[in-house]
Design a protein around this motif. Structure first.
Motif, PDB file in Angstrom:
ATOM      1  N   THR A 218       0.828  -1.201   0.000  1.00 52.51           N
ATOM      2  CA  THR A 218       0.000   0.000   0.000  1.00 52.51           C
ATOM      3  C   THR A 218       0.866   1.256   0.000  1.00 52.51           C
ATOM      4  OG1 THR A 218      -1.686  -1.190   1.229  1.00 52.51           O
ATOM      5  CG2 THR A 218      -1.828   1.220   1.224  1.00 52.51           C
ATOM      6  N   GLY A 219       0.523   2.179  -0.862  1.00 58.22           N
ATOM      7  CA  GLY A 219       1.245   3.449  -0.907  1.00 58.22           C
ATOM      8  C   GLY A 219       2.494   3.434  -1.754  1.00 58.22           C
ATOM      9  N   THR A 220       2.823   2.290  -2.355  1.00 54.27           N
ATOM     10  CA  THR A 220       4.016   2.207  -3.202  1.00 54.27           C
ATOM     11  C   THR A 220       3.607   2.277  -4.665  1.00 54.27           C
ATOM     12  OG1 THR A 220       5.165   0.840  -1.581  1.00 54.27           O
ATOM     13  CG2 THR A 220       6.027   0.826  -3.818  1.00 54.27           C
ATOM     14  N   PHE A 221       4.136   3.251  -5.375  1.00 53.15           N
ATOM     15  CA  PHE A 221       3.829   3.420  -6.796  1.00 53.15           C
ATOM     16  C   PHE A 221       5.143   3.721  -7.499  1.00 53.15           C
ATOM     17  CE2 PHE A 221       2.453   4.943 -10.754  1.00 53.15           C
ATOM     18  CZ  PHE A 221       1.080   4.789 -10.910  1.00 53.15           C
ATOM     19  N   LEU A 222       5.642   2.741  -8.252  1.00 51.00           N
ATOM     20  CA  LEU A 222       6.914   2.875  -8.945  1.00 51.00           C
ATOM     21  C   LEU A 222       6.683   2.963 -10.445  1.00 51.00           C
ATOM     22  CD1 LEU A 222       8.970   0.192  -6.966  1.00 51.00           C
ATOM     23  CD2 LEU A 222       8.781   2.647  -6.501  1.00 51.00           C
ATOM     24  N   LEU A 223       7.753   3.224 -11.176  1.00 53.37           N
ATOM     25  CA  LEU A 223       7.666   3.260 -12.630  1.00 53.37           C
ATOM     26  C   LEU A 223       7.098   1.941 -13.142  1.00 53.37           C
ATOM     27  CD1 LEU A 223       8.374   4.790 -15.267  1.00 53.37           C
ATOM     28  CD2 LEU A 223      10.571   3.586 -15.225  1.00 53.37           C
TER      29      LEU A 223
END
Length: 473
Positions: A218-223
């Motif tokens: 949750t809360g992790t958004f990578l390329l």
């Protein structure tokens, strides 16, 4: 330089923190070129300017620091007896006079320039001797900062040779030891790779109006991620365009901005790069951040167009291609994107949107009088499978057909479903009685088999049956 740990003011911890900060922000110095160990210095052909290219293709090389200083091992012990060093340039010449001492001053030995070493010379002879015996690992340093490469299609080669007599050094006679190294070469600086790209899927679980989220914490958004409404499709990588280790001829520094390779050919502020694809599939935009959270540069095309143009400067500052479907209730369309930099190379894959499931193409659906068409679907899976049909038609039929009740449905687990063509589409009279269809199935291709069957009504002829290909999206 003052001593951080003895200077007044501040605790030892504070002074140590300042010391670490200086280590971080102070750039590392370059190093002389070591004839014994270093690889060739590579200069990018595309970055050469008219100030550096002189006299029918010769090249002036300069150094901002000590990149072109020459470092080499003696490879033979030295004493008070004079020895003679000869530095020879192949396909090159000096652009500055060597100092009268020849070598850089060193307490282990003394030296003097004996012959050559002037601007325009291709060799230098240096006398060297030591006050006491020094071993073969002793290193010599020659302070050279500019060379001229006579023919840029050939490398600049440096040869160090040690002689026991001045006559032999001047006339290239018998020698004690010799080392040869390729100092510099002009190469192609641009590669053909310049993008990272990803595939995102939409499917039955969201009625095709949202992306499948990435499986991260949750809360992790990578390329390359998606949270369902926002997707990071691709990233322009200008650093990938730069061939490994290429330099500028002006100061021999490594090239870190690909635009330095375009100084002679491209105005990077002009809109010459092009994003190609269906720009109406969702809200498509460029962004400076991998998570698409920065200021948005909208990508829009004129009606009917499948491309939009941007400058390389804009692309460099906003390299990430993103799509936002938050405000739409329409199905997200399948799409492929390409990035063309306008530099003459092939466009790069720049992101893809696919439907999550299997696909069956039906290029010909008809309700022609006297015939009945049926689509046969076999569900081999142990669960019910949803399907959805998209209809397309030629220009004469567009607006003259109505989707039927069977365009969406369920194929029960372990059974066969037969769909009448008339239940898929109702075609108005007076136009060609044919449309095309693509069926999307919420299953793996290996779990579904399909066929199409045409029956001639009022005839004893057997039905004509064709097996259909079931593929991934």
């Amino acid at each position: 330089m003052f001593d951080l740990f003895k200077s007044p003011g501040g605790s030892l911890v504070q002074r140590f923190a300042i010391f670490l900060l200086l280590l971080i922000v102070t750039p590392l110095q370059s190093a002389p070129f070591n004839l014994d160990t270093d690889s060739t210095l590579l200069y990018a052909r595309e970055a050469l300017t008219s100030n550096e290219l002189k006299n029918n293709g010769s090249l002036f090389l300069s150094a901002g620091s000590d990149e072109l200083n020459l470092l080499f091992r003696a490879n033979f012990s030295l004493s008070q007896t004079a020895r003679y060093i000869r530095i020879e340039l192949e396909n090159g010449e000096l652009l500055d006079n060597l100092p009268t001492d020849g070598l850089t001053a060193n307490p282990d030995y003394s030296s003097v320039l004996s012959q050559g070493g002037a601007t325009g010379d291709r060799y230098a002879v240096i006398e060297v001797r030591a006050p006491g015996l020094i071993d073969a690992d002793t290193e010599f340093l020659l302070s050279t900062t500019r060379f001229r490469i006579l023919d840029i299609s050939m490398p600049l080669i440096v040869t160090y040779t040690l002689y026991d007599k001045a006559f032999n050094a001047i006339n290239d006679g018998p020698y004690i030891t010799r080392t040869e190294a390729e100092l510099a070469r002009v190469v192609t600086g641009l590669t053909e790779v310049f993008a990272e790209a990803f595939t995102h899927k939409v499917g039955f679980g969201t009625d095709f109006i949202r992306f499948n989220p990435s499986f991260r914490s949750t809360g992790t958004f990578l390329l390359g991620d998606s949270d369902g409404e926002l997707a990071s499709l691709a990233k322009f990588r200008g650093d990938f365009l730069i061939a490994e280790g290429v330099r500028k001829a002006s100061d021999s520094s490594l090239i870190t901005d690909f635009r330095d390779l375009l100084v002679n050919t491209t105005n990077t502020s002009a809109a010459t790069a092009c994003v190609i694809g269906d720009l109406s599939a969702g809200e498509l935009f460029l962004n400076p951040d991998n998570d698409c959270s920065g200021a948005r540069i909208a990508l829009e095309a004129e009606e009917g167009e499948k491309a939009t143009y941007i400058s390389l400067d804009t692309l460099t500052d906003n390299p990430v291609l993103c799509m936002d479907v938050t405000d739409t209730n329409q199905p997200v369309r399948r799409a492929d994107y390409r990035l063309d930099l306008g530099l003459g190379g092939q466009p790069a894959f720049f992101g893809k949107i696919r439907y999550d499931g299997a696909r069956i193409d039906l290029p010909y659906i008809t309700n022609y009088q006297g015939y009945r068409q049926r689509i046969i679907l076999n569900n081999h899976a142990g669960y019910d499978v949803a399907y959805k049909v998209e209809l397309q038609a030629e220009e004469a039929v567009q607006g003259n057909f109505t989707p039927g009740e069977a365009v969406e449905g369920i194929i029960p687990a372990g059974t066969v479903l037969k769909i009448d063509g008339r239940d898929l589409v109702d075609i108005a009279p007076g136009v060609p009685t044919r449309v095309s269809a693509r069926m999307l199935v919420d299953a793996l291709p290996e779990d579904i088999s399909a066929a199409v069957q045409v029956v001639s009504l009022g005839s004893n002829q057997p039905p004509v049956t064709n097996v259909l290909n079931v593929t991934t999206n």
